[in-house]
Design a protein around this motif. Structure first.
Motif, mmCIF file in Angstrom:
data_model
loop_
_atom_site.group_PDB
_atom_site.id
_atom_site.type_symbol
_atom_site.label_atom_id
_atom_site.label_comp_id
_atom_site.label_asym_id
_atom_site.label_seq_id
_atom_site.Cartn_x
_atom_site.Cartn_y
_atom_site.Cartn_z
ATOM 1 N N MET A 178 31.274 39.560 39.186
ATOM 2 C CA MET A 178 31.499 38.369 39.978
ATOM 3 C C MET A 178 30.241 38.067 40.780
ATOM 4 O O MET A 178 29.431 38.935 41.021
ATOM 5 C CB MET A 178 32.699 38.572 40.889
ATOM 6 C CG MET A 178 33.973 38.645 40.098
ATOM 7 S SD MET A 178 35.544 38.573 40.948
ATOM 8 C CE MET A 178 35.245 38.281 42.606
ATOM 9 N N ILE A 179 30.130 36.861 41.215
ATOM 10 C CA ILE A 179 28.949 36.425 41.949
ATOM 11 C C ILE A 179 29.239 36.531 43.447
ATOM 12 O O ILE A 179 30.162 35.895 43.953
ATOM 13 C CB ILE A 179 28.586 34.984 41.556
ATOM 14 C CG1 ILE A 179 28.335 34.912 40.048
ATOM 15 C CG2 ILE A 179 27.381 34.503 42.342
ATOM 16 C CD1 ILE A 179 28.231 33.513 39.513
ATOM 17 N N GLY A 180 28.439 37.354 44.133
ATOM 18 C CA GLY A 180 28.665 37.616 45.548
ATOM 19 C C GLY A 180 28.617 36.368 46.408
ATOM 20 O O GLY A 180 29.426 36.194 47.329
ATOM 21 N N LEU A 181 27.691 35.451 46.129
ATOM 22 C CA LEU A 181 27.581 34.233 46.914
ATOM 23 C C LEU A 181 28.811 33.348 46.723
ATOM 24 O O LEU A 181 29.314 32.752 47.688
ATOM 25 C CB LEU A 181 26.309 33.465 46.531
ATOM 26 C CG LEU A 181 26.058 32.170 47.290
ATOM 27 C CD1 LEU A 181 25.920 32.441 48.789
ATOM 28 C CD2 LEU A 181 24.836 31.469 46.758
ATOM 29 N N LEU A 182 29.319 33.282 45.511
ATOM 30 C CA LEU A 182 30.520 32.491 45.242
ATOM 31 C C LEU A 182 31.718 33.072 45.987
ATOM 32 O O LEU A 182 32.533 32.325 46.539
ATOM 33 C CB LEU A 182 30.801 32.409 43.746
ATOM 34 C CG LEU A 182 31.999 31.565 43.324
ATOM 35 C CD1 LEU A 182 31.853 30.133 43.805
ATOM 36 C CD2 LEU A 182 32.152 31.603 41.817
ATOM 37 N N VAL A 183 31.822 34.390 46.026
ATOM 38 C CA VAL A 183 32.904 35.037 46.772
ATOM 39 C C VAL A 183 32.807 34.672 48.252
ATOM 40 O O VAL A 183 33.817 34.346 48.888
ATOM 41 C CB VAL A 183 32.877 36.575 46.577
ATOM 42 C CG1 VAL A 183 33.823 37.266 47.520
ATOM 43 C CG2 VAL A 183 33.195 36.922 45.137
ATOM 44 N N LEU A 194 36.325 47.252 33.206
ATOM 45 C CA LEU A 194 36.683 47.635 34.573
ATOM 46 C C LEU A 194 37.715 48.753 34.524
ATOM 47 O O LEU A 194 38.539 48.800 33.603
ATOM 48 C CB LEU A 194 37.247 46.433 35.328
ATOM 49 C CG LEU A 194 36.326 45.230 35.473
ATOM 50 C CD1 LEU A 194 37.075 44.057 36.074
ATOM 51 C CD2 LEU A 194 35.122 45.585 36.316
ATOM 52 N N PRO A 195 37.717 49.642 35.517
ATOM 53 C CA PRO A 195 38.700 50.729 35.523
ATOM 54 C C PRO A 195 40.145 50.228 35.576
ATOM 55 O O PRO A 195 41.022 50.812 34.973
ATOM 56 C CB PRO A 195 38.367 51.531 36.777
ATOM 57 C CG PRO A 195 37.056 51.052 37.253
ATOM 58 C CD PRO A 195 36.791 49.735 36.621
ATOM 59 N N GLU A 196 40.375 49.149 36.297
ATOM 60 C CA GLU A 196 41.720 48.579 36.417
ATOM 61 C C GLU A 196 41.678 47.133 35.938
ATOM 62 O O GLU A 196 41.904 46.196 36.700
ATOM 63 C CB GLU A 196 42.192 48.659 37.866
ATOM 64 C CG GLU A 196 42.323 50.076 38.392
ATOM 65 C CD GLU A 196 42.811 50.105 39.822
ATOM 66 O OE1 GLU A 196 43.744 49.341 40.147
ATOM 67 O OE2 GLU A 196 42.271 50.881 40.602
ATOM 68 N N LEU A 227 37.751 45.401 43.215
ATOM 69 C CA LEU A 227 37.979 45.903 41.855
ATOM 70 C C LEU A 227 36.740 45.723 40.993
ATOM 71 O O LEU A 227 36.427 46.576 40.159
ATOM 72 C CB LEU A 227 39.168 45.165 41.222
ATOM 73 C CG LEU A 227 40.543 45.497 41.781
ATOM 74 C CD1 LEU A 227 41.578 44.517 41.273
ATOM 75 C CD2 LEU A 227 40.927 46.917 41.422
ATOM 76 N N TRP A 228 36.022 44.625 41.185
ATOM 77 C CA TRP A 228 34.807 44.386 40.429
ATOM 78 C C TRP A 228 33.741 45.409 40.798
ATOM 79 O O TRP A 228 33.065 45.954 39.935
ATOM 80 C CB TRP A 228 34.302 42.961 40.690
ATOM 81 C CG TRP A 228 33.208 42.554 39.777
ATOM 82 C CD1 TRP A 228 31.865 42.607 40.038
ATOM 83 C CD2 TRP A 228 33.328 42.042 38.454
ATOM 84 N NE1 TRP A 228 31.157 42.140 38.965
ATOM 85 C CE2 TRP A 228 32.027 41.785 37.984
ATOM 86 C CE3 TRP A 228 34.410 41.763 37.624
ATOM 87 C CZ2 TRP A 228 31.790 41.264 36.703
ATOM 88 C CZ3 TRP A 228 34.171 41.248 36.378
ATOM 89 C CH2 TRP A 228 32.871 41.014 35.922
ATOM 90 N N ALA A 229 33.612 45.662 42.093
ATOM 91 C CA ALA A 229 32.613 46.641 42.560
ATOM 92 C C ALA A 229 32.964 48.050 42.084
ATOM 93 O O ALA A 229 32.064 48.859 41.797
ATOM 94 C CB ALA A 229 32.518 46.607 44.076
ATOM 95 N N ALA A 230 34.258 48.377 41.990
ATOM 96 C CA ALA A 230 34.672 49.696 41.518
ATOM 97 C C ALA A 230 34.265 49.924 40.071
ATOM 98 O O ALA A 230 34.086 51.056 39.640
ATOM 99 C CB ALA A 230 36.179 49.859 41.671
ATOM 100 N N GLY A 231 34.114 48.836 39.330
ATOM 101 C CA GLY A 231 33.682 48.944 37.947
ATOM 102 C C GLY A 231 32.192 49.164 37.801
ATOM 103 O O GLY A 231 31.694 49.369 36.708
#
Length: 121
Positions: free
Chosen positions: A1-6, A62-64, A115-119
């Motif tokens: 995912m794009i951090g700025l968009l988040v 991704l793990p989940e 969840l994205w960062a966990a991946g």
């Protein structure tokens, strides 16, 4: 995912929540400005969902992954449902309903980012 968009999505949802609470405090039912605010949030959320789904189905593991996809769908659905519920019978509490939907969406977006960062992506 794009951090700025988040970050932009989080700012938009928090601003929409605050706007809903302010209009509730001033005893005003939801109007066209509420629809526009929710529409802006939805455009951002759909863009995020399209990017994330493209990357997930394009090979990012991704793990989940199923949990991520469920949160992705939920993040898109909450605010339109809240808006529909708030405007079905316009009262002063419609802004509070939109605010709760916006806060719920912000939490879903934060969870998506986690969840994205966990991946490790």
């Amino acid at each position: 995912m794009i951090g700025l968009l988040v970050l932009v999505i989080l700012v938009a949802t928090v601003a929409t929540a605050l706007f809903g609470l302010v209009t509730t405090a001033f005893n005003r039912p939801p109007d066209q400005v509420h629809r526009i605010a929710v529409g802006i949030c939805e455009v951002l959320l759909v863009g995020q969902a399209a990017i994330a789904a493209f990357r997930v189905f394009g090979g990012v593991t991704l793990p989940e992954q199923s949990t991520f996809l469920i949160y992705l769908v939920v993040s898109i659905c909450v605010m339109p449902i809240a808006l529909q519920f708030a405007t079905a019978e316009p009262t002063r509490w419609g802004g509070a309903v939109i605010a709760i939907g916006a806060v719920g969406t912000a939490v879903a977006v934060l969870r998506l980012q986690g969840l994205w960062a966990a991946g490790g992506v």
